[in-house]
Design a protein around this motif. Sequence first.
Motif, short mmCIF file in Angstrom:
data_model
loop_
_atom_site.label_atom_id
_atom_site.label_comp_id
_atom_site.label_asym_id
_atom_site.label_seq_id
_atom_site.Cartn_x
_atom_site.Cartn_y
_atom_site.Cartn_z
N ALA A 176 17.21 -14.44 100.30
CA ALA A 176 16.23 -15.54 100.35
C ALA A 176 14.93 -15.10 99.69
N GLN A 178 14.60 -12.93 97.31
CA GLN A 178 14.81 -12.90 95.85
C GLN A 178 14.76 -14.31 95.26
N ILE A 179 15.35 -15.25 95.98
CA ILE A 179 15.35 -16.64 95.49
C ILE A 179 13.91 -17.17 95.41
N MET A 180 13.16 -16.92 96.48
CA MET A 180 11.77 -17.41 96.49
C MET A 180 10.96 -16.74 95.39
N ASN A 183 11.67 -18.12 91.75
CA ASN A 183 11.39 -19.51 91.45
C ASN A 183 9.93 -19.89 91.57
N PRO A 184 9.06 -19.20 90.87
CA PRO A 184 7.66 -19.61 90.92
C PRO A 184 7.51 -20.94 90.18
N LEU A 185 6.58 -21.76 90.58
CA LEU A 185 6.47 -23.07 89.97
C LEU A 185 5.74 -23.04 88.64
N SER A 186 5.23 -21.87 88.31
CA SER A 186 4.58 -21.77 87.01
C SER A 186 5.49 -21.01 86.06
N ASP A 187 5.41 -21.33 84.78
CA ASP A 187 6.28 -20.67 83.81
C ASP A 187 5.85 -19.25 83.49
N ASP A 201 13.50 -6.73 93.86
CA ASP A 201 14.80 -6.49 93.23
C ASP A 201 15.29 -5.05 93.47
N ALA A 204 16.53 -4.77 96.94
CA ALA A 204 17.82 -5.46 97.06
C ALA A 204 18.96 -4.56 96.57
#
Lengths: 256, 243
Positions: A176, A178-180, A183-187, A201, A204
Motif C-alpha cells: 500500500a 508503494q502504491i501511494m 501515484n503522486p498527483l503531480s507529474d 522501494d 520493499a
Amino acid sequence: MLRHILPIARYTLLEARRNRLLMLALILVAAGLAFTQFLQQVAITESNQIQAALLAALLRVGAVFMLAAFVVTSMVREFNDKVMELILSRPLRRSSYFLGKLAGYAAVALALALISSLPLALFAPAARVALWGLSLACELLLVTAFALFCVLSLTQVMSALAAVAGFYLLSRSIGALQIMAANPLSDTLSLGQQLVNSVIDAIAFLLPGLDRMTQTGWLIYAAPTAAEIVQLLAQTAAYALLLCGAALFDLQRKNF
Amino acid sequence: MRDERPLSHVSRPVLALLAAGLALQIALHAAAPQPRAKAPDLMPPPATPLLRLAGLGEPIALAKILMLQLQAFDYRSGSKIPYKDLDYARVEAWLARILELDPGGQYPLLAASRLYAEVPDEARQRSMLDFVYRQYLLDPNRRWPWLAHATFLTKHRLKDMGLALKYASALQKYTTAKDVPAWAKTMEIFIREDLNELETARVMIGGLLASGRITDRGELKFLDGRLREIEERLKQGAGKKKR
C-alpha cells in the motif's frame, strides 16, 4: 545432526504445551466465534461473509501475536536461565541448536494455523479454508523465523517484540505504501519525493510480501490461483532461508 | 560494542545460506509485478460502523489513510482519460464513508470536485457533481468552496445552466457563515442574468444591497453597477446582455 535437532524441537513443543499456548488459541477461537455470532445477529445480508472475514482477520492477528510473544519470551527465559549456554556447552553445533528451536516453534506455528483454520470451515468452503490455512502456516513460519532472529540478536523481550511488530506491520502495508508513493498527483517529483520513493522501494525488496498472503478474499470471493500459491510458497522458502542465514550468522558470532 | 567473535568464526555454509536467501528474496521481489491499484480492485466500502471498528477509535486517521489509498486507484500520471476504468458508484461510496468518518475533512470533496469531476465523461462528471451537491447540503458553511467549484464546472464545462442555477441557488440559500466571500453567494445572480431572468436578478441584487451583508466598498460598487445595467436592459425590453 538430526539426533540433536529432534530432542530440542520436542522440548520446545513441550514448553508450548506447558505454557498452555494451544489452550489460549482455543480460547481465542471461542471468543472469535462468539463475536462473529453477535455480528451475524446485526447483519442484514452477507452474514456468512461477515463472519468469515472478521473471524479470519481476528484469528490471523491473534495467532501472529501469540506465536511471536511465545518465541520471544521462551528464548529470553532460556538466555536468563542460562539453558542456552548449558546446551551449547555440550558437543553440539550452534546450527543444530538453532534448527532444533526453529523446528519446535515451526511445529507450534503449524498447530496454531490448524486451530485458526478449522473454525472457518463453518463459514467458507473447505478447499478455500485449506488454502487459507496453508498460507497462514507460511506466514506464521516467517514470523517464527523473524522472531527467533530478533531475539537471538537483541536478547530483550521488549526490543525483540517491538522489532517483530514493526516487521509484521511494515510487511503487511509495504504494498500500500508503494502504491501511494507511486501515484503522486503531480507529474513531476521533487528530489525529496524521489528519495522517499527509493527508500520505500528498497525496504520493499527486503521484506516478504505478507500483504499478498492469507487474504480474506480467498475465503469469501475466490480461491487463490495456482500462480499465487506457487508465489506464496516460493516467498516463504526464500525468506525463511534468508532469516535462517541471518540468525545463524548472528548466533555463530555471539560470544557467551 | 557487542561482544562478538570475528567473522572468520562464521561457517561457510551459513554465509552461503545467507547469500542465497538474500539473492532469492531480491530475485523474487524483482520478478513480482510492481504493486498497482487497478480499478477493478476497488471493492465496495464496508459499513461505517465496521470502519469505525477497524479504526480502533481513530476514525480521522483512518479516513486520511483511506483517502490517500483511494486516490491511487486507476491513476496514471499523464493519462489522457484518467479514471476511465473506475467504478464511480464505488468511488462515491468510499468518499461518503470517508466523510462520515471525518466530517471536518475537506479532502474527499476536493478530490470529488477537482479530480473525479474533471474527467472527459459527462455522465461521470454529473454523478460526481451531484455527490458534491448532496454533501454540501450536510454542512454548507464548511463545504461551500466545493459546490462553488461545481457550479463553475457545470456552467462552463457541462454548459448546463439549469443545473448551475440549482447549485448557485443552494449556495446563496444555505451558506450562512459570515466569512463566505460575496462572489460565492452572488453566483446565482449572474447565472440568472445569463439566463435572461433579469427581473429576478434585479430583485436579488437589490435585496443583497439592502440587507447590509455586503460591506466591501469594491463589491458594493460592482453590484450597484450590475444593478443599474440590469435595470437599463429591462427598460430596453429585456434585450441582449450588454458587454
